[in-house]
Design a protein around this motif. Sequence first.
Motif, PDB file in Angstrom:
ATOM      1  N   PHE A  18       0.751  -1.211  -0.042  1.00  0.00           N
ATOM      2  CA  PHE A  18      -0.080  -0.020  -0.025  1.00  0.00           C
ATOM      3  C   PHE A  18       0.832   1.196  -0.202  1.00  0.00           C
ATOM      4  O   PHE A  18       0.472   2.123  -0.618  1.00  0.00           O
ATOM      5  CB  PHE A  18      -0.997  -0.032   1.349  1.00  0.00           C
ATOM      6  N   ALA A  19       1.920   1.338   0.874  1.00  0.00           N
ATOM      7  CA  ALA A  19       2.968   2.325   0.688  1.00  0.00           C
ATOM      8  C   ALA A  19       3.706   2.530  -0.648  1.00  0.00           C
ATOM      9  O   ALA A  19       3.752   3.666  -1.125  1.00  0.00           O
ATOM     10  CB  ALA A  19       4.167   2.356   1.740  1.00  0.00           C
ATOM     11  N   LEU A  20       3.874   1.472  -1.370  1.00  0.00           N
ATOM     12  CA  LEU A  20       4.519   1.664  -2.775  1.00  0.00           C
ATOM     13  C   LEU A  20       3.290   2.383  -3.642  1.00  0.00           C
ATOM     14  O   LEU A  20       3.613   2.940  -4.666  1.00  0.00           O
ATOM     15  CB  LEU A  20       4.817   0.175  -3.213  1.00  0.00           C
ATOM     16  N   VAL A  21       1.871   1.737  -3.537  1.00  0.00           N
ATOM     17  CA  VAL A  21       0.959   2.529  -4.345  1.00  0.00           C
ATOM     18  C   VAL A  21       0.907   4.024  -4.004  1.00  0.00           C
ATOM     19  O   VAL A  21       0.816   4.698  -5.180  1.00  0.00           O
ATOM     20  CB  VAL A  21      -0.314   1.554  -4.049  1.00  0.00           C
ATOM     21  N   ALA A  22       0.999   4.406  -2.812  1.00  0.00           N
ATOM     22  CA  ALA A  22       0.946   5.833  -2.553  1.00  0.00           C
ATOM     23  C   ALA A  22       2.410   6.493  -2.962  1.00  0.00           C
ATOM     24  O   ALA A  22       2.225   7.576  -3.452  1.00  0.00           O
ATOM     25  CB  ALA A  22       0.885   6.018  -0.966  1.00  0.00           C
ATOM     26  N   VAL A  39       2.761  11.422   0.952  1.00  0.00           N
ATOM     27  CA  VAL A  39       3.934  10.904   1.732  1.00  0.00           C
ATOM     28  C   VAL A  39       3.614  10.600   3.200  1.00  0.00           C
ATOM     29  O   VAL A  39       4.000   9.850   3.646  1.00  0.00           O
ATOM     30  CB  VAL A  39       4.909  12.114   1.787  1.00  0.00           C
ATOM     31  N   ASN A  40       2.526  11.132   3.703  1.00  0.00           N
ATOM     32  CA  ASN A  40       2.011  10.952   5.111  1.00  0.00           C
ATOM     33  C   ASN A  40       1.468   9.592   4.947  1.00  0.00           C
ATOM     34  O   ASN A  40       1.445   8.927   5.962  1.00  0.00           O
ATOM     35  CB  ASN A  40       0.914  12.077   5.579  1.00  0.00           C
ATOM     36  N   VAL A  41       0.945   9.261   4.052  1.00  0.00           N
ATOM     37  CA  VAL A  41       0.260   7.967   3.951  1.00  0.00           C
ATOM     38  C   VAL A  41       1.095   6.858   4.032  1.00  0.00           C
ATOM     39  O   VAL A  41       1.221   5.973   4.632  1.00  0.00           O
ATOM     40  CB  VAL A  41      -0.757   7.690   2.779  1.00  0.00           C
ATOM     41  N   PHE A  74       4.960  12.744  11.659  1.00  0.00           N
ATOM     42  CA  PHE A  74       4.008  14.204  12.240  1.00  0.00           C
ATOM     43  C   PHE A  74       4.914  15.629  11.918  1.00  0.00           C
ATOM     44  O   PHE A  74       4.220  16.304  11.631  1.00  0.00           O
ATOM     45  CB  PHE A  74       3.627  14.050  13.621  1.00  0.00           C
ATOM     46  N   LEU A  75       6.062  15.681  12.520  1.00  0.00           N
ATOM     47  CA  LEU A  75       6.832  16.724  12.463  1.00  0.00           C
ATOM     48  C   LEU A  75       6.896  17.053  11.098  1.00  0.00           C
ATOM     49  O   LEU A  75       6.772  18.466  11.045  1.00  0.00           O
ATOM     50  CB  LEU A  75       7.973  16.676  13.273  1.00  0.00           C
ATOM     51  N   LEU A  76       7.345  16.244  10.307  1.00  0.00           N
ATOM     52  CA  LEU A  76       7.507  16.530   8.769  1.00  0.00           C
ATOM     53  C   LEU A  76       6.145  17.061   8.194  1.00  0.00           C
ATOM     54  O   LEU A  76       6.374  18.140   7.616  1.00  0.00           O
ATOM     55  CB  LEU A  76       7.853  15.332   8.165  1.00  0.00           C
ATOM     56  N   SER A  77       5.031  16.905   8.609  1.00  0.00           N
ATOM     57  CA  SER A  77       3.901  17.461   7.950  1.00  0.00           C
ATOM     58  C   SER A  77       3.374  18.585   8.767  1.00  0.00           C
ATOM     59  O   SER A  77       3.191  19.469   7.740  1.00  0.00           O
ATOM     60  CB  SER A  77       2.479  16.294   8.403  1.00  0.00           C
ATOM     61  N   ILE A  78       3.935  18.947   9.891  1.00  0.00           N
ATOM     62  CA  ILE A  78       3.679  20.192  10.419  1.00  0.00           C
ATOM     63  C   ILE A  78       4.654  21.137   9.810  1.00  0.00           C
ATOM     64  O   ILE A  78       4.291  22.178   9.273  1.00  0.00           O
ATOM     65  CB  ILE A  78       3.924  20.047  12.152  1.00  0.00           C
ATOM     66  N   ALA A  79       5.851  20.816   9.791  1.00  0.00           N
ATOM     67  CA  ALA A  79       6.831  21.743   9.018  1.00  0.00           C
ATOM     68  C   ALA A  79       6.430  21.896   7.832  1.00  0.00           C
ATOM     69  O   ALA A  79       6.405  23.250   7.192  1.00  0.00           O
ATOM     70  CB  ALA A  79       8.275  20.831   9.271  1.00  0.00           C
TER      71      ALA A  79
END
Length: 91
Positions: A18-22, A39-41, A74-79
Amino acid sequence: MVELSTALLAIAAAFVVFALVALYRVFVGPTIHDRVIAVNVMGTNTVIAIALVAAAFDQSVFLDVALVYALLNFLLSIAFSKFNVEHGGVL
């Protein structure tokens, strides 16, 4: 007990797929927001896969790795959200 470990590893492999599909959406995504969500998924699927591997091998140290990876995700998403807002990327 072997059947449970095999099942957990198979489910972990499914989450990796599933991550590779994303990953496709990361490269093709028409907008930057699609890419950020993809990227978050991928990060979330990776955390789940690591936790399943920890349960399959009965190694709690993998859970520590999964927790740190989840916090970094999470920090990457916030940044990125902060960067996007400051540079006028939000309508």
